[in-house]
Design a protein around this motif. Structure first.
Motif, PDB file in Angstrom:
ATOM      1  N   GLN A 137       0.828   6.525  -4.397  1.00 34.71           N
ATOM      2  CA  GLN A 137       0.928   5.969  -5.404  1.00 34.71           C
ATOM      3  C   GLN A 137       1.952   4.668  -5.299  1.00 34.71           C
ATOM      4  O   GLN A 137       1.676   3.613  -5.919  1.00 34.71           O
ATOM      5  CB  GLN A 137       1.418   6.852  -6.678  1.00 34.71           C
ATOM      6  CG  GLN A 137       0.410   7.686  -7.158  1.00 34.71           C
ATOM      7  CD  GLN A 137      -0.887   7.044  -7.943  1.00 34.71           C
ATOM      8  OE1 GLN A 137      -1.007   5.859  -8.096  1.00 34.71           O
ATOM      9  NE2 GLN A 137      -2.090   7.629  -7.605  1.00 34.71           N
ATOM     10  N   GLN A 138       3.135   5.007  -4.544  1.00 33.91           N
ATOM     11  CA  GLN A 138       4.114   3.785  -4.501  1.00 33.91           C
ATOM     12  C   GLN A 138       3.556   2.993  -3.469  1.00 33.91           C
ATOM     13  O   GLN A 138       3.870   1.500  -3.583  1.00 33.91           O
ATOM     14  CB  GLN A 138       5.299   4.668  -3.778  1.00 33.91           C
ATOM     15  CG  GLN A 138       6.474   3.680  -3.732  1.00 33.91           C
ATOM     16  CD  GLN A 138       6.971   2.971  -5.215  1.00 33.91           C
ATOM     17  OE1 GLN A 138       7.067   3.597  -6.233  1.00 33.91           O
ATOM     18  NE2 GLN A 138       7.243   1.619  -5.000  1.00 33.91           N
ATOM     19  N   LYS A 187       1.260   0.775  -5.353  1.00 34.43           N
ATOM     20  CA  LYS A 187       1.895  -0.123  -6.304  1.00 34.43           C
ATOM     21  C   LYS A 187       2.550  -1.488  -5.297  1.00 34.43           C
ATOM     22  O   LYS A 187       2.642  -2.440  -5.847  1.00 34.43           O
ATOM     23  CB  LYS A 187       3.085   0.503  -6.986  1.00 34.43           C
ATOM     24  CG  LYS A 187       3.862  -0.409  -7.957  1.00 34.43           C
ATOM     25  CD  LYS A 187       4.946   0.534  -8.786  1.00 34.43           C
ATOM     26  CE  LYS A 187       5.672  -0.331  -9.744  1.00 34.43           C
ATOM     27  NZ  LYS A 187       6.011  -1.528  -9.445  1.00 34.43           N
ATOM     28  N   ASP A 188       3.212  -0.810  -4.292  1.00 35.57           N
ATOM     29  CA  ASP A 188       3.781  -1.970  -3.246  1.00 35.57           C
ATOM     30  C   ASP A 188       2.787  -2.881  -2.932  1.00 35.57           C
ATOM     31  O   ASP A 188       3.138  -4.141  -2.947  1.00 35.57           O
ATOM     32  CB  ASP A 188       4.375  -1.373  -2.083  1.00 35.57           C
ATOM     33  CG  ASP A 188       5.709  -0.435  -2.486  1.00 35.57           C
ATOM     34  OD1 ASP A 188       5.995   0.251  -1.641  1.00 35.57           O
ATOM     35  OD2 ASP A 188       6.082  -0.645  -3.647  1.00 35.57           O
TER      36      ASP A 188
END
Length: 176
Positions: free
Chosen positions: A2-3, A6-7
């Motif tokens: 997820q990160q 998002k990044d």
């Protein structure tokens, strides 16, 4: 994951913003160049004061204005494309979240089924052990029943033999 998504989304947004700023700077630079060229042409015409030069300047001005309009249209198209890409990326992120949710549910159901299968196999093994013990006990009972029947037959034969002897003795007694 997820990160990372998002990044990637943030980097994409920063890239598009940077691209837009570069494009706007390019537009301003071109507009300044065109205005400078226009001012130059105007100064030239003012020096010569000829009608032909004024017409050329007006034509050049119109061309420059058309070029500016084309650049504005290109800028609007780029902004529209950027919005579409943002929407696609947002949809992708949402679909990925849904996929992860479904995958987690699937894994939970699979684990539950595997646990149930293990439980059924354990019960089946216990039932098989119980069945084997019952068969062994049944065999012992059948063996005991056969022994009992043999003993009953032997005992019955002895009684028949004794009854026969008694009858013979009774006949001998009657004869004597």
């Amino acid at each position: 994951l997820q990160q990372t998504k998002k990044d990637l989304f943030d980097r994409h947004k920063d890239y598009i913003t940077n691209l837009q700023q570069q494009h706007e700077g390019h537009l301003k630079s071109q507009q300044l160049q065109h205005e400078n060229a226009l001012n130059y042409e105007i100064a030239k015409v003012q020096r010569t004061h000829t009608v032909e030069k004024e017409k050329q300047i007006e034509d050049a001005r119109k061309d420059l204005l058309e070029e500016i309009e084309k650049l504005k249209m290109e800028n609007n198209k780029l902004l529209s494309d950027m919005d579409e890409k943002d929407e696609l990326l947002t949809n992708y992120v949402e679909l990925d979240k849904e996929h992860q949710k479904i995958a987690m549910e699937w894994d939970m159901k699979l684990k539950k089924l595997n646990d149930e299968l293990t439980e059924y196999k354990t019960k089946e093994i216990k039932n098989t052990e119980t069945l084997l013990l019952l068969k062994e006990e049944n065999n012992k009972l059948q063996q005991n029943a056969v022994k009992h029947d043999l003993n009953t037959i032997k005992h019955s034969e002895k009684i028949d033999k004794l009854n026969l002897e008694i009858m013979e003795l009774n006949e001998l007694k009657k004869r004597n």
